[in-house]
Write a protein that holds these residues in place. Structure first.
Motif, PDB file in Angstrom:
ATOM      1  N   GLN A   1      35.865  39.045  61.609  1.00 46.13           N
ATOM      2  CA  GLN A   1      36.951  39.628  62.410  1.00 46.13           C
ATOM      3  C   GLN A   1      36.663  39.572  63.905  1.00 46.13           C
ATOM      4  OE1 GLN A   1      37.317  43.311  60.017  1.00 46.13           O
ATOM      5  NE2 GLN A   1      39.409  43.270  60.737  1.00 46.13           N
ATOM      6  N   ASN A   2      35.386  39.843  64.292  1.00 51.10           N
ATOM      7  CA  ASN A   2      35.089  39.853  65.733  1.00 51.10           C
ATOM      8  C   ASN A   2      35.178  38.441  66.316  1.00 51.10           C
ATOM      9  OD1 ASN A   2      32.843  38.876  64.470  1.00 51.10           O
ATOM     10  ND2 ASN A   2      31.414  40.393  65.275  1.00 51.10           N
ATOM     11  N   VAL A   3      34.995  37.413  65.456  1.00 51.35           N
ATOM     12  CA  VAL A   3      35.160  36.033  65.926  1.00 51.35           C
ATOM     13  C   VAL A   3      36.653  35.700  66.011  1.00 51.35           C
ATOM     14  CG1 VAL A   3      34.632  33.604  65.458  1.00 51.35           C
ATOM     15  CG2 VAL A   3      32.950  35.374  64.910  1.00 51.35           C
ATOM     16  N   ARG A   4      37.410  36.200  65.001  1.00 46.92           N
ATOM     17  CA  ARG A   4      38.867  35.991  65.030  1.00 46.92           C
ATOM     18  C   ARG A   4      39.458  36.672  66.267  1.00 46.92           C
ATOM     19  NH1 ARG A   4      39.579  37.807  59.267  1.00 46.92           N
ATOM     20  NH2 ARG A   4      40.706  39.552  60.121  1.00 46.92           N
TER      21      ARG A   4
ATOM     22  N   THR B   1      47.367  33.123  53.550  1.00 42.16           N
ATOM     23  CA  THR B   1      46.499  34.235  53.948  1.00 42.16           C
ATOM     24  C   THR B   1      47.197  35.052  55.025  1.00 42.16           C
ATOM     25  OG1 THR B   1      45.369  32.900  55.634  1.00 42.16           O
ATOM     26  CG2 THR B   1      44.361  32.968  53.441  1.00 42.16           C
ATOM     27  N   PHE B   2      46.928  36.356  55.004  1.00 43.78           N
ATOM     28  CA  PHE B   2      47.498  37.289  55.980  1.00 43.78           C
ATOM     29  C   PHE B   2      46.401  38.259  56.390  1.00 43.78           C
ATOM     30  CE2 PHE B   2      50.757  36.028  52.988  1.00 43.78           C
ATOM     31  CZ  PHE B   2      51.844  35.704  53.780  1.00 43.78           C
ATOM     32  N   THR B   3      46.327  38.590  57.671  1.00 46.06           N
ATOM     33  CA  THR B   3      45.437  39.686  58.058  1.00 46.06           C
ATOM     34  C   THR B   3      46.193  40.974  57.757  1.00 46.06           C
ATOM     35  OG1 THR B   3      46.264  39.590  60.320  1.00 46.06           O
ATOM     36  CG2 THR B   3      44.255  38.353  59.850  1.00 46.06           C
ATOM     37  N   LEU B   4      45.484  41.969  57.233  1.00 49.30           N
ATOM     38  CA  LEU B   4      46.176  43.188  56.794  1.00 49.30           C
ATOM     39  C   LEU B   4      46.886  43.880  57.951  1.00 49.30           C
ATOM     40  CD1 LEU B   4      43.685  44.713  54.187  1.00 49.30           C
ATOM     41  CD2 LEU B   4      45.693  43.309  53.785  1.00 49.30           C
TER      42      LEU B   4
ATOM     43  N   THR C   1      30.541  35.385  51.115  1.00 51.40           N
ATOM     44  CA  THR C   1      31.838  35.595  50.472  1.00 51.40           C
ATOM     45  C   THR C   1      32.583  34.271  50.524  1.00 51.40           C
ATOM     46  OG1 THR C   1      31.927  37.909  51.142  1.00 51.40           O
ATOM     47  CG2 THR C   1      34.028  36.858  50.579  1.00 51.40           C
ATOM     48  N   LEU C   2      33.004  33.774  49.359  1.00 51.58           N
ATOM     49  CA  LEU C   2      33.685  32.484  49.305  1.00 51.58           C
ATOM     50  C   LEU C   2      35.013  32.603  48.572  1.00 51.58           C
ATOM     51  CD1 LEU C   2      30.699  30.109  48.368  1.00 51.58           C
ATOM     52  CD2 LEU C   2      31.717  30.436  50.625  1.00 51.58           C
ATOM     53  N   VAL C   3      35.946  31.768  48.957  1.00 52.12           N
ATOM     54  CA  VAL C   3      37.226  31.644  48.246  1.00 52.12           C
ATOM     55  C   VAL C   3      37.326  30.199  47.779  1.00 52.12           C
ATOM     56  CG1 VAL C   3      39.726  31.832  48.410  1.00 52.12           C
ATOM     57  CG2 VAL C   3      38.285  33.413  49.710  1.00 52.12           C
ATOM     58  N   CYS C   4      37.425  30.007  46.464  1.00 49.91           N
ATOM     59  CA  CYS C   4      37.555  28.659  45.907  1.00 49.91           C
ATOM     60  C   CYS C   4      39.028  28.395  45.608  1.00 49.91           C
ATOM     61  CB  CYS C   4      36.750  28.519  44.619  1.00 49.91           C
ATOM     62  SG  CYS C   4      34.988  28.585  44.893  1.00 49.91           S
ATOM     63  N   VAL C   5      39.539  27.319  46.186  1.00 48.13           N
ATOM     64  CA  VAL C   5      40.934  26.918  45.966  1.00 48.13           C
ATOM     65  C   VAL C   5      40.909  25.656  45.115  1.00 48.13           C
ATOM     66  CG1 VAL C   5      43.037  26.137  47.103  1.00 48.13           C
ATOM     67  CG2 VAL C   5      41.686  27.958  48.136  1.00 48.13           C
TER      68      VAL C   5
ATOM     69  N   GLN D   1      49.209  35.086  41.960  1.00 47.40           N
ATOM     70  CA  GLN D   1      47.879  35.639  42.184  1.00 47.40           C
ATOM     71  C   GLN D   1      47.816  36.349  43.527  1.00 47.40           C
ATOM     72  OE1 GLN D   1      45.115  32.240  41.359  1.00 47.40           O
ATOM     73  NE2 GLN D   1      43.581  33.865  41.325  1.00 47.40           N
ATOM     74  N   VAL D   2      47.098  37.474  43.561  1.00 47.20           N
ATOM     75  CA  VAL D   2      46.900  38.218  44.804  1.00 47.20           C
ATOM     76  C   VAL D   2      45.459  38.695  44.831  1.00 47.20           C
ATOM     77  CG1 VAL D   2      47.557  40.286  46.114  1.00 47.20           C
ATOM     78  CG2 VAL D   2      49.294  39.048  44.848  1.00 47.20           C
ATOM     79  N   ASP D   3      44.818  38.623  45.995  1.00 48.74           N
ATOM     80  CA  ASP D   3      43.474  39.184  46.131  1.00 48.74           C
ATOM     81  C   ASP D   3      43.315  39.680  47.559  1.00 48.74           C
ATOM     82  OD1 ASP D   3      40.905  39.963  45.543  1.00 48.74           O
ATOM     83  OD2 ASP D   3      40.274  38.027  44.756  1.00 48.74           O
ATOM     84  N   VAL D   4      42.431  40.669  47.746  1.00 49.60           N
ATOM     85  CA  VAL D   4      42.160  41.193  49.082  1.00 49.60           C
ATOM     86  C   VAL D   4      40.667  41.104  49.347  1.00 49.60           C
ATOM     87  CG1 VAL D   4      42.183  43.246  50.559  1.00 49.60           C
ATOM     88  CG2 VAL D   4      44.116  42.790  49.059  1.00 49.60           C
ATOM     89  N   LEU D   5      40.293  40.503  50.474  1.00 53.74           N
ATOM     90  CA  LEU D   5      38.900  40.545  50.935  1.00 53.74           C
ATOM     91  C   LEU D   5      38.825  41.739  51.876  1.00 53.74           C
ATOM     92  CD1 LEU D   5      38.288  36.748  51.715  1.00 53.74           C
ATOM     93  CD2 LEU D   5      37.948  37.968  49.556  1.00 53.74           C
ATOM     94  N   GLU D   6      38.503  42.899  51.289  1.00 53.78           N
ATOM     95  CA  GLU D   6      38.626  44.156  52.036  1.00 53.78           C
ATOM     96  C   GLU D   6      37.728  44.169  53.275  1.00 53.78           C
ATOM     97  OE1 GLU D   6      38.798  48.877  50.884  1.00 53.78           O
ATOM     98  OE2 GLU D   6      38.621  47.379  49.308  1.00 53.78           O
ATOM     99  N   GLU D   7      36.507  43.655  53.101  1.00 51.32           N
ATOM    100  CA  GLU D   7      35.542  43.666  54.204  1.00 51.32           C
ATOM    101  C   GLU D   7      36.068  42.885  55.414  1.00 51.32           C
ATOM    102  OE1 GLU D   7      31.026  42.056  55.002  1.00 51.32           O
ATOM    103  OE2 GLU D   7      31.729  42.127  52.939  1.00 51.32           O
ATOM    104  N   TYR D   8      36.859  41.847  55.136  1.00 50.47           N
ATOM    105  CA  TYR D   8      37.375  40.999  56.223  1.00 50.47           C
ATOM    106  C   TYR D   8      38.841  41.284  56.535  1.00 50.47           C
ATOM    107  CZ  TYR D   8      33.083  38.454  55.263  1.00 50.47           C
ATOM    108  OH  TYR D   8      31.770  38.125  55.079  1.00 50.47           O
ATOM    109  N   GLN D   9      39.434  42.247  55.803  1.00 53.03           N
ATOM    110  CA  GLN D   9      40.831  42.627  56.029  1.00 53.03           C
ATOM    111  C   GLN D   9      41.782  41.441  55.875  1.00 53.03           C
ATOM    112  OE1 GLN D   9      42.005  46.163  57.093  1.00 53.03           O
ATOM    113  NE2 GLN D   9      40.291  46.136  55.670  1.00 53.03           N
ATOM    114  N   ILE D  10      41.560  40.656  54.807  1.00 56.06           N
ATOM    115  CA  ILE D  10      42.389  39.478  54.557  1.00 56.06           C
ATOM    116  C   ILE D  10      43.075  39.603  53.198  1.00 56.06           C
ATOM    117  CG2 ILE D  10      42.377  36.966  54.190  1.00 56.06           C
ATOM    118  CD1 ILE D  10      39.882  36.845  56.002  1.00 56.06           C
ATOM    119  N   LEU D  11      44.362  39.349  53.173  1.00 58.65           N
ATOM    120  CA  LEU D  11      45.130  39.287  51.925  1.00 58.65           C
ATOM    121  C   LEU D  11      45.356  37.808  51.594  1.00 58.65           C
ATOM    122  CD1 LEU D  11      47.123  40.594  49.761  1.00 58.65           C
ATOM    123  CD2 LEU D  11      48.902  40.259  51.477  1.00 58.65           C
TER     124      LEU D  11
END
Length: 201
Positions: free
Chosen positions: A96-99, A37-40, A74-78, A17-27
């Motif tokens: 992102q600005n908090v990261r 998880t990876f930051t783009l 925006t939620l990710v259910c694992v 499975q692969v998904d991208v949270l584009e707004e948060y730039q997370i793969l």
């Protein structure tokens, strides 16, 4: 560029499975039952192994994950599911600005990736789960008992279908009917099982 061959960015084996949270730039990647998880901006096509080291493993023994919007978040259910029970962890992206918009220091990169998701709620269902669907304020979990609705604020769970409704006997009386998906279509819901589908309001 159409003529350019695909480039390996991450040498992860067994990806399902692969998904991208584009707004948060997370793969988000599910590979060999682990969620990474990876930051783009941490992905470097010229250094796939380096990209891999900059990721974060956030879950193991995972059956599947699903990203969507519920309660305006925006939620990710694992989901960790067995034949007897399911543990469902809902996570939300860290802004992102908090990261930290600044480039991470070299030392940080060597230590591994930045935190990208944090736990929002975690709950347990005493049955095997096979799908998750996001409604406006609740989660709908497809499991062996049918579709279960989970209130994410109180974590109360109830069946989507009214057991007292005789017109639904064709579902209630069937055993081993597997729920697959739920769709909202102009004000009603289409419930899809492996043998039939029907609308409910």
């Amino acid at each position: 560029e159409k003529a350019r061959p695909p480039t390996k960015v991450l040498p992860l084996p067994g990806v399902t499975q692969v998904d991208v949270l584009e707004e948060y730039q997370i793969l988000i990647v599910l590979a060999e039952k682990s969620v990474h998880t990876f930051t783009l901006d941490a992905l470097d096509p010229s250094d796939p192994m380096g990209s891999l080291k900059r990721g974060r493993r956030i879950s193991s023994h995972t059956s599947f994950f699903r990203a969507g919007i519920c309660l305006g978040r925006t939620l990710v259910c694992v989901v960790k599911s067995s034949s007897l029970s399911s543990t469902i962890k809902t996570l939300e992206p860290i802004e992102q600005n908090v990261r930290g918009k600044k480039q991470p220091t070299f030392k940080k990169l060597l230590q591994g990736g930045q935190d990208t998701l944090r736990v929002f709620k975690e709950f347990y269902i005493p049955t095997e789960s096979s799908s998750i669907h996001f409604l406006k304020t609740k989660l709908c979990v497809g499991c062996t008992k049918g579709f279960e609705i989970v209130d994410l604020e109180t974590l109360d769970t109830q069946g989507l279908l009214d057991p007292a409704d005789a017109s639904l006997d064709f579902v209630h009386r069937r055993e081993n009917v597997k729920p697959i998906a739920i769709y909202r279509i102009s004000g009603v819901f289409l419930l899809c099982y492996d043998e039939f589908a029907f609308y409910v309001n």
